[in-house]
Design a protein around this motif. Structure first.
Motif, PDB file in Angstrom:
ATOM      1  N   PRO A  42      43.644  71.064  34.863  1.00 18.72           N
ATOM      2  CA  PRO A  42      42.855  69.866  35.133  1.00 18.72           C
ATOM      3  C   PRO A  42      42.674  69.029  33.888  1.00 18.72           C
ATOM      4  O   PRO A  42      42.492  69.544  32.787  1.00 18.72           O
ATOM      5  CB  PRO A  42      41.506  70.446  35.614  1.00 18.72           C
ATOM      6  N   ALA A  43      42.720  67.718  34.048  1.00 18.58           N
ATOM      7  CA  ALA A  43      42.528  66.821  32.915  1.00 18.58           C
ATOM      8  C   ALA A  43      41.093  66.868  32.451  1.00 18.58           C
ATOM      9  O   ALA A  43      40.170  67.045  33.230  1.00 18.58           O
ATOM     10  CB  ALA A  43      42.876  65.392  33.333  1.00 18.58           C
ATOM     11  N   ASP A 136      35.778  73.307  44.599  1.00 20.27           N
ATOM     12  CA  ASP A 136      35.443  74.386  43.662  1.00 20.27           C
ATOM     13  C   ASP A 136      35.043  73.831  42.293  1.00 20.27           C
ATOM     14  O   ASP A 136      35.416  74.359  41.258  1.00 20.27           O
ATOM     15  CB  ASP A 136      36.584  75.393  43.531  1.00 20.27           C
ATOM     16  N   GLY A 137      34.278  72.766  42.316  1.00 18.20           N
ATOM     17  CA  GLY A 137      33.768  72.201  41.089  1.00 18.20           C
ATOM     18  C   GLY A 137      34.785  71.443  40.270  1.00 18.20           C
ATOM     19  O   GLY A 137      34.570  71.215  39.075  1.00 18.20           O
ATOM     20  N   GLY A 138      35.886  71.051  40.870  1.00 14.88           N
ATOM     21  CA  GLY A 138      36.909  70.302  40.165  1.00 14.88           C
ATOM     22  C   GLY A 138      37.981  71.158  39.530  1.00 14.88           C
ATOM     23  O   GLY A 138      38.870  70.633  38.858  1.00 14.88           O
ATOM     24  N   TRP A 194      35.445  63.530  37.998  1.00 12.36           N
ATOM     25  CA  TRP A 194      34.927  63.933  39.295  1.00 12.36           C
ATOM     26  C   TRP A 194      33.488  63.441  39.430  1.00 12.36           C
ATOM     27  O   TRP A 194      32.704  63.470  38.472  1.00 12.36           O
ATOM     28  CB  TRP A 194      34.935  65.457  39.433  1.00 12.36           C
ATOM     29  N   ALA A 195      33.125  63.029  40.616  1.00 13.03           N
ATOM     30  CA  ALA A 195      31.751  62.649  40.910  1.00 13.03           C
ATOM     31  C   ALA A 195      31.522  62.874  42.404  1.00 13.03           C
ATOM     32  O   ALA A 195      32.451  63.139  43.159  1.00 13.03           O
ATOM     33  CB  ALA A 195      31.482  61.192  40.535  1.00 13.03           C
ATOM     34  N   ALA A 493      29.457  63.250  35.172  1.00 10.61           N
ATOM     35  CA  ALA A 493      29.214  62.453  36.379  1.00 10.61           C
ATOM     36  C   ALA A 493      29.023  63.297  37.627  1.00 10.61           C
ATOM     37  O   ALA A 493      28.545  62.794  38.649  1.00 10.61           O
ATOM     38  CB  ALA A 493      30.381  61.479  36.587  1.00 10.61           C
ATOM     39  N   PHE A 494      29.377  64.560  37.559  1.00  7.61           N
ATOM     40  CA  PHE A 494      29.242  65.482  38.686  1.00  7.61           C
ATOM     41  C   PHE A 494      27.961  66.303  38.561  1.00  7.61           C
ATOM     42  O   PHE A 494      27.750  67.254  39.296  1.00  7.61           O
ATOM     43  CB  PHE A 494      30.479  66.385  38.722  1.00  7.61           C
TER      44      PHE A 494
END
Length: 524
Positions: A42-43, A136-138, A194-195, A493-494
């Motif tokens: 993931p970035a 799963d939380g990103g 992610w948000a 942001a999440f």
């Protein structure tokens, strides 16, 4: 059908929901001119601090017509079904943005929907835009779906996808969205952070719980990446959040965790570590307080009995940290006091109160509490107390003394707890910096998936419980200062948190989230 996400609306749409194959994690990362590159990891978040919502465009971009290009593999129906026109959204908040070769990607959220859509501004014909959705939380997402993927046509300055659900109520999926796009001229690909919508996240305590539950695995009843005892701390945080916010959306996690794991290891959440057993005992005592279900109290009582088997006469008493090991950890012995006193308070069985009294007497005489008023890590085979001073050793002992005071009626125990709290919270002390923000030494070497990330959860809980028990709640301002700092400086942001509460220091993860959740509960 009835939704487990109860904050605002208790019903979902009646349209059947279709679910496709779970995807493989692929992250789109922004690159320079040339071909797009897809990473297998993931970035990184573009900015860990809260993103100030951007104003919506004065003239909303058109939406694509429903076509095979915008069809998706997974269709979810909550209040509305995936694929809804953003023009129908009752509200519009731009949560996060990201640059892309002279364009701007935007993630729009309709908090009342609760749905989101991706948009691209300053677009060129042929630019692509889509949504990713994670449950799963990103950590992963369905890379094959590219929700609402659409290509900007000629003659538009902005373009957007249709709307897609943030969560999956029927499968208890707590989700997040991000906007992604590809520039036609450079081939560069970028995604926002992610948000998610503010559904079940209308205040910072609820938002912290929702981000915690995004890591919950309903299949095995634990939190992803949290490990065994970390899942107990996380579950306690979720339970206490239900109590302080009265948001019951995630109460299902209590019975799910119990049913899926009560037979694991040695049964009733017992294993070879006395502290692991103690953390789970407290989780089930919390569950009993919330639900009144006696099975949780029975399990906590069995855990307390199991912890008692770790007691040896070496070094004057106390319980071992692990079977076969001589080390007597402060955390194990503080949990022994807390668990036994709590069981006594809920059953009226004086034998558990006697154990807690004996446990505190050993701690008091062991040298674990130093001249500075702070608790050391443990007592070694040579019966010498020492080791690193951690926040959780202070917090659990505060909670234990509060419970023991209730069990015995001895108000002097609250004064001893206050001495611990005052030594830890004084600005410039070993655990609190000159600005009044607490730091655990583990922040220097652990990350959000390691044991040290959970330590401040017990510290926040201990201060909260002690403050509730003494006149004037003397630690409320301290807890509010921690919560304000963490919310402002170490949150993305999440509503996921980092290890430090004064800056973004390490990637988000279950331990950091569990500690932040305990803090937001305490400060709520």
């Amino acid at each position: 059908m009835t939704s487990p996400f109860l904050e605002t609306d208790t019903t979902t749409g009646s349209t059947p929901r279709r679910r496709g194959l779970a995807g493989v994690a692929l992250a789109a990362v922004l690159i320079g001119p040339g071909a797009a590159v897809l990473s297998s990891e993931p970035a990184a978040a573009a900015s860990p601090s809260p993103v100030t919502p951007s104003p919506s465009p004065a003239t909303p971009p058109p939406s694509p017509a429903v076509s095979s290009e915008s069809a998706v593999n997974d269709t979810i129906c909550n209040r509305y079904c995936d694929g809804r026109d953003p023009a129908l959204a009752a509200d519009d908040r731009v949560a996060v943005t990201a640059p892309l070769s002279g364009r701007t990607l935007q993630l729009h959220l309709s908090d009342s929907g609760p749905m989101g859509w991706a948009a691209i501004e300053n677009t060129q014909p042929g630019d692509e835009v889509w949504l990713d959705r994670s449950f799963d939380g990103g950590a992963t997402w369905d890379s094959g779906s590219r929700l609402g993927a659409t290509t900007a046509p000629e003659g538009v300055g902005a373009w957007r996808t249709l709307m897609y659900n943030n969560d999956d109520w029927a499968d208890r999926g707590v989700g997040a969205l991000r906007a992604c796009g590809r520039a036609v001229d450079t081939g560069a690909i970028a995604c926002t952070e992610w948000a998610r919508t503010r559904w079940n996240a209308s205040n910072r305590a609820e938002a912290a719980a929702t981000a915690m539950m995004a890591l919950y695995d309903t299949a095995n009843g634990t939190f992803r990446g949290a490990g065994w005892w970390g899942s107990a701390v996380a579950l306690s945080g979720v339970i206490r959040n239900i109590e302080v916010t009265e948001m019951a959306s995630y109460e299902y996690a209590v019975s799910t965790t119990y049913d899926q794991n009560v037979g694991e290891r040695r049964g009733h959440f017992r294993n070879e570590f006395s502290d692991d057993t103690g953390w789970w005992a407290m989780a089930w005592l919390d569950a009993y307080d919330l639900t009144g279900e006696r099975r949780y109290l029975v399990t906590a009582r069995r855990a307390a009995d199991h912890m008692h088997t770790f007691r040896t006469p070496a070094c004057g008493g106390g319980i071992r940290w692990k079977e076969g090991e001589p080390y007597k950890a402060a955390i194990s012995n503080a949990l022994y006091v807390q668990v036994n006193a709590a069981v006594a308070n809920r059953t009226g069985d004086a034998a558990y109160a006697d154990r807690a009294v004996a446990g505190w007497s050993w701690i008091r005489n062991s040298g674990l509490v130093g001249a500075d008023g702070l608790v050391r890590d443990g007592v070694g085979a040579d019966c010498t107390a020492g080791g690193t001073i951690h926040t959780y050793n202070q917090g659990v002992l505060m909670s234990g003394l509060v419970e023991l005071s209730r069990a015995t009626g001895d108000g002097n125990l609250l004064q001893r707890a206050r001495e611990l709290a005052d030594a830890a919270t004084r600005p410039g002390s070993y655990l609190t910096d000159d600005d009044g923000i607490v730091h655990d030494p583990a922040e220097g070497w652990d990350d959000c998936s390691d044991d040290g990330a959970y330590f401040k959860a017990a510290f926040a809980r201990g201060l909260d419980e002690l403050g509730d028990e003494v006149a004037g709640d003397p630690y409320a301002d301290y807890l509010s200062r921690q919560a304000d700092s963490a919310y402002t400086t170490s949150r993305n942001a999440f509503d996921q948190y980092s290890l430090s509460w004064s800056e973004w220091t390490k990637p988000q993860g279950p331990g950091c989230q569990a500690s932040a959740l305990a803090l937001m509960n305490a400060a709520h």
